[in-house]
Design a protein around this motif. Structure first.
Motif, PDB file in Angstrom:
ATOM      1  N   ASN A   1      66.659  68.253  33.742  1.00 42.56           N
ATOM      2  CA  ASN A   1      65.466  68.733  33.044  1.00 42.56           C
ATOM      3  C   ASN A   1      65.173  67.886  31.813  1.00 42.56           C
ATOM      4  OD1 ASN A   1      64.153  71.501  34.063  1.00 42.56           O
ATOM      5  ND2 ASN A   1      66.274  71.367  34.694  1.00 42.56           N
ATOM      6  N   GLU A   2      66.205  67.495  31.094  1.00 41.76           N
ATOM      7  CA  GLU A   2      66.014  66.643  29.916  1.00 41.76           C
ATOM      8  C   GLU A   2      65.579  65.234  30.333  1.00 41.76           C
ATOM      9  OE1 GLU A   2      68.573  64.949  26.118  1.00 41.76           O
ATOM     10  OE2 GLU A   2      69.193  66.831  27.058  1.00 41.76           O
ATOM     11  N   LEU A   3      66.239  64.667  31.319  1.00 41.74           N
ATOM     12  CA  LEU A   3      65.948  63.312  31.764  1.00 41.74           C
ATOM     13  C   LEU A   3      64.530  63.183  32.309  1.00 41.74           C
ATOM     14  CD1 LEU A   3      67.079  60.439  32.455  1.00 41.74           C
ATOM     15  CD2 LEU A   3      67.694  61.405  34.696  1.00 41.74           C
ATOM     16  N   MET A   4      64.091  64.167  33.073  1.00 42.64           N
ATOM     17  CA  MET A   4      62.814  64.060  33.773  1.00 42.64           C
ATOM     18  C   MET A   4      61.634  64.588  32.957  1.00 42.64           C
ATOM     19  SD  MET A   4      63.964  62.432  36.284  1.00 42.64           S
ATOM     20  CE  MET A   4      62.425  62.198  37.152  1.00 42.64           C
ATOM     21  N   PHE A   5      61.889  65.136  31.794  1.00 39.34           N
ATOM     22  CA  PHE A   5      60.817  65.625  30.936  1.00 39.34           C
ATOM     23  C   PHE A   5      59.903  64.446  30.577  1.00 39.34           C
ATOM     24  CE2 PHE A   5      59.015  66.805  26.785  1.00 39.34           C
ATOM     25  CZ  PHE A   5      58.417  68.010  27.140  1.00 39.34           C
ATOM     26  N   ASN A   6      58.655  64.576  30.905  1.00 38.76           N
ATOM     27  CA  ASN A   6      57.632  63.540  30.653  1.00 38.76           C
ATOM     28  C   ASN A   6      57.826  62.261  31.472  1.00 38.76           C
ATOM     29  OD1 ASN A   6      56.053  65.025  28.879  1.00 38.76           O
ATOM     30  ND2 ASN A   6      57.237  64.382  27.095  1.00 38.76           N
TER      31      ASN A   6
ATOM     32  N   PHE B   1      63.611  60.533  45.697  1.00 40.01           N
ATOM     33  CA  PHE B   1      64.659  60.796  46.681  1.00 40.01           C
ATOM     34  C   PHE B   1      65.787  61.603  46.053  1.00 40.01           C
ATOM     35  CE2 PHE B   1      68.932  59.840  48.094  1.00 40.01           C
ATOM     36  CZ  PHE B   1      68.886  60.337  49.387  1.00 40.01           C
ATOM     37  N   HIS B   2      66.280  61.146  44.904  1.00 36.55           N
ATOM     38  CA  HIS B   2      67.413  61.841  44.284  1.00 36.55           C
ATOM     39  C   HIS B   2      67.081  63.303  44.019  1.00 36.55           C
ATOM     40  CE1 HIS B   2      70.242  58.578  43.865  1.00 36.55           C
ATOM     41  NE2 HIS B   2      69.316  57.815  43.312  1.00 36.55           N
TER      42      HIS B   2
ATOM     43  N   LEU C   1      70.625  59.041  39.395  1.00 35.85           N
ATOM     44  CA  LEU C   1      69.264  59.317  38.926  1.00 35.85           C
ATOM     45  C   LEU C   1      69.095  58.854  37.486  1.00 35.85           C
ATOM     46  CD1 LEU C   1      66.449  60.659  39.281  1.00 35.85           C
ATOM     47  CD2 LEU C   1      67.537  62.812  38.563  1.00 35.85           C
ATOM     48  N   LEU C   2      70.087  59.130  36.653  1.00 31.86           N
ATOM     49  CA  LEU C   2      70.020  58.741  35.252  1.00 31.86           C
ATOM     50  C   LEU C   2      69.849  57.226  35.107  1.00 31.86           C
ATOM     51  CD1 LEU C   2      71.453  60.116  32.221  1.00 31.86           C
ATOM     52  CD2 LEU C   2      72.386  57.870  32.721  1.00 31.86           C
TER      53      LEU C   2
ATOM     54  N   LYS D   1      66.397  55.382  33.732  1.00 33.02           N
ATOM     55  CA  LYS D   1      66.483  54.557  32.518  1.00 33.02           C
ATOM     56  C   LYS D   1      66.008  53.124  32.796  1.00 33.02           C
ATOM     57  CE  LYS D   1      68.413  57.621  29.756  1.00 33.02           C
ATOM     58  NZ  LYS D   1      67.878  58.081  28.515  1.00 33.02           N
ATOM     59  N   VAL D   2      66.384  52.562  33.940  1.00 32.77           N
ATOM     60  CA  VAL D   2      65.940  51.207  34.279  1.00 32.77           C
ATOM     61  C   VAL D   2      64.424  51.188  34.487  1.00 32.77           C
ATOM     62  CG1 VAL D   2      66.058  49.370  36.014  1.00 32.77           C
ATOM     63  CG2 VAL D   2      68.160  50.476  35.212  1.00 32.77           C
TER      64      VAL D   2
END
Length: 172
Positions: free
Chosen positions: A35-40, A58-59, A159-160, A164-165
């Motif tokens: 939820n934090e990573l995908m926010f926005n 996919f992930h 996913l992280l 990030k990349v």
């Protein structure tokens, strides 16, 4: 990232049998991180791949699907038609309405369903034999639950890195 301690360091969950707490903790940790990573996160990057690796879309689909499938097997059931269709669709944009938000919401709901199943687990059944997949490969209830936790965290890590990349490549 969050300033709170990781979920497993916040104490036991009051409504969760002790023997499945680590699985619940891992799923809750995954949910927080996703939820934090995908926010926005931008929808136009959802299906992009980095170095030929799996896309964020996919992930997110796979994370939801794996938990759903492994928890189905843990109940002693085989996959139904809808689950098989969802499995075949993982990583494919089959619906223009698929967004980051919709995929994260589906994952969150699947974690809620899994936590509910875990909280209702009879610990005397954890060593019960279960068959996995069309090949009816051998496992146990606890084996399926633990694998769901470790597999989830593996994909959260992938996913992280992918996110990030992609964000670094598409900075505006």
């Amino acid at each position: 990232m969050s300033s709170k301690p990781e979920v497993w360091l916040r104490g036991p969950l009051s409504d969760m049998p002790a023997l499945v707490q680590p699985v619940a903790h891992a799923l809750l940790q995954a949910r927080e991180e996703i939820n934090e990573l995908m926010f926005n996160f931008r929808n136009d990057l959802l299906w992009e791949k980095v170095a030929g690796m799996a896309s964020p879309g996919f992930h997110l689909q796979h994370l939801t699907g794996v938990i759903n499938r492994l928890f189905t097997y843990a109940q002693g059931q085989q996959l139904n038609r809808d689950q098989l269709i969802a499995l075949a669709a993982e990583g494919k944009l089959t619906d223009d309405d698929i967004t980051v938000t919709s995929l994260v919401n589906q994952f969150n709901k699947q974690v809620d369903d899994a936590l509910n199943q875990l909280s209702n687990t009879d610990v005397n059944d954890l060593s019960a034999y279960r068959e996995v997949g069309r090949g009816k490969l051998p496992s146990t209830v606890i084996g399926l639950y633990v694998h769901s936790a470790e597999h989830t965290m593996r994909h959260v890590g992938q996913l992280l890195v992918t996110v990030k990349v992609l964000l670094n490549q598409h900075r505006h």
